[in-house]
Scaffold this active site. Sequence first.
Site, PDB file in Angstrom:
ATOM      1  N   HIS A  69      -1.268  -6.684  -4.847  1.00 22.03           N
ATOM      2  CA  HIS A  69      -1.954  -5.425  -4.530  1.00 22.03           C
ATOM      3  C   HIS A  69      -2.736  -4.930  -5.751  1.00 22.03           C
ATOM      4  O   HIS A  69      -3.933  -4.612  -5.655  1.00 22.03           O
ATOM      5  CB  HIS A  69      -0.919  -4.381  -4.099  1.00 22.03           C
ATOM      6  CG  HIS A  69      -1.491  -3.021  -3.838  1.00 22.03           C
ATOM      7  ND1 HIS A  69      -1.639  -2.505  -2.570  1.00 22.03           N
ATOM      8  CD2 HIS A  69      -1.953  -2.046  -4.688  1.00 22.03           C
ATOM      9  CE1 HIS A  69      -2.174  -1.303  -2.636  1.00 22.03           C
ATOM     10  NE2 HIS A  69      -2.368  -0.998  -3.917  1.00 22.03           N
ATOM     11  N   GLU A  70      -2.065  -4.861  -6.885  1.00 18.03           N
ATOM     12  CA  GLU A  70      -2.724  -4.355  -8.091  1.00 18.03           C
ATOM     13  C   GLU A  70      -3.781  -5.329  -8.613  1.00 18.03           C
ATOM     14  O   GLU A  70      -4.848  -4.911  -9.076  1.00 18.03           O
ATOM     15  CB  GLU A  70      -1.679  -4.057  -9.178  1.00 18.03           C
ATOM     16  CG  GLU A  70      -0.652  -3.005  -8.796  1.00 18.03           C
ATOM     17  CD  GLU A  70      -1.262  -1.644  -8.460  1.00 18.03           C
ATOM     18  OE1 GLU A  70      -2.423  -1.389  -8.851  1.00 18.03           O
ATOM     19  OE2 GLU A  70      -0.584  -0.847  -7.803  1.00 18.03           O
ATOM     20  N   HIS A  73      -7.042  -4.872  -6.758  1.00 23.62           N
ATOM     21  CA  HIS A  73      -7.831  -3.773  -7.320  1.00 23.62           C
ATOM     22  C   HIS A  73      -8.586  -4.234  -8.563  1.00 23.62           C
ATOM     23  O   HIS A  73      -9.778  -3.966  -8.722  1.00 23.62           O
ATOM     24  CB  HIS A  73      -6.918  -2.611  -7.723  1.00 23.62           C
ATOM     25  CG  HIS A  73      -6.360  -1.828  -6.579  1.00 23.62           C
ATOM     26  ND1 HIS A  73      -7.101  -1.433  -5.486  1.00 23.62           N
ATOM     27  CD2 HIS A  73      -5.106  -1.328  -6.378  1.00 23.62           C
ATOM     28  CE1 HIS A  73      -6.348  -0.732  -4.666  1.00 23.62           C
ATOM     29  NE2 HIS A  73      -5.131  -0.659  -5.174  1.00 23.62           N
TER      30      HIS A  73
END
Length: 210
Positions: A69-70, A73
């Site tokens: 997820h990170e 980004h």
Amino acid sequence: MSVRTGKDRTAPLTFSDQELFDLAAAWVALSLAFAILMTPISTTYVDVGRLLTMAALSFVTVGVAFLLHELAHKVVAVRYGQVAEFRADYGMLFVALMSALVGFLFAAPGAVYHSGRVSERENAMIALAGPLTNHGLAALFLPLSLLPGIFGVVGQMGVWINLFLAAFNMLPFGPLDGKSVWNWNKVVFAVVFVPTVAVAGYVVLFVGPF
């Protein structure tokens, strides 16, 4: 979760020592929080065996969900010419652990901070990258959840955790990803948010993590 700051620079995809430390700390804390959430705990009794088992399983499933997820980004931010690094919020990691003890997980372990000139649309794309990555991971874990034994448990937890993280991060509040999408395009926000929350709510309330 991603947060935009004001500087304008361009850099390749690299990781500082501080960023790696913060990613590891958030990974461990989130894994423990999910393990606590899924283990019966009272003032007089703790199922230590179950807690350790859930911690090990959460370390794998939460680790994949959180890290990718990170990283999503960060990768998209760098694609748009940003400088981007993850920073853990140690106060919120403590909140995650404490909230898990009372039966609810508030998971806001930190954020990818990115700086540079981006449009509102590009900022929304950076924000969307995280929840959409969790959707993809939930789909990948789904076939595994149909298998018997430990692989099935890992698959079920992978689906549950990824859908939970996607739904939570799409909330249109504060620094959460949904806020950036809401500010850019409310139709796109609704198209992503409504099915995300509906599916996650069904899985969390009626299916369970294992």
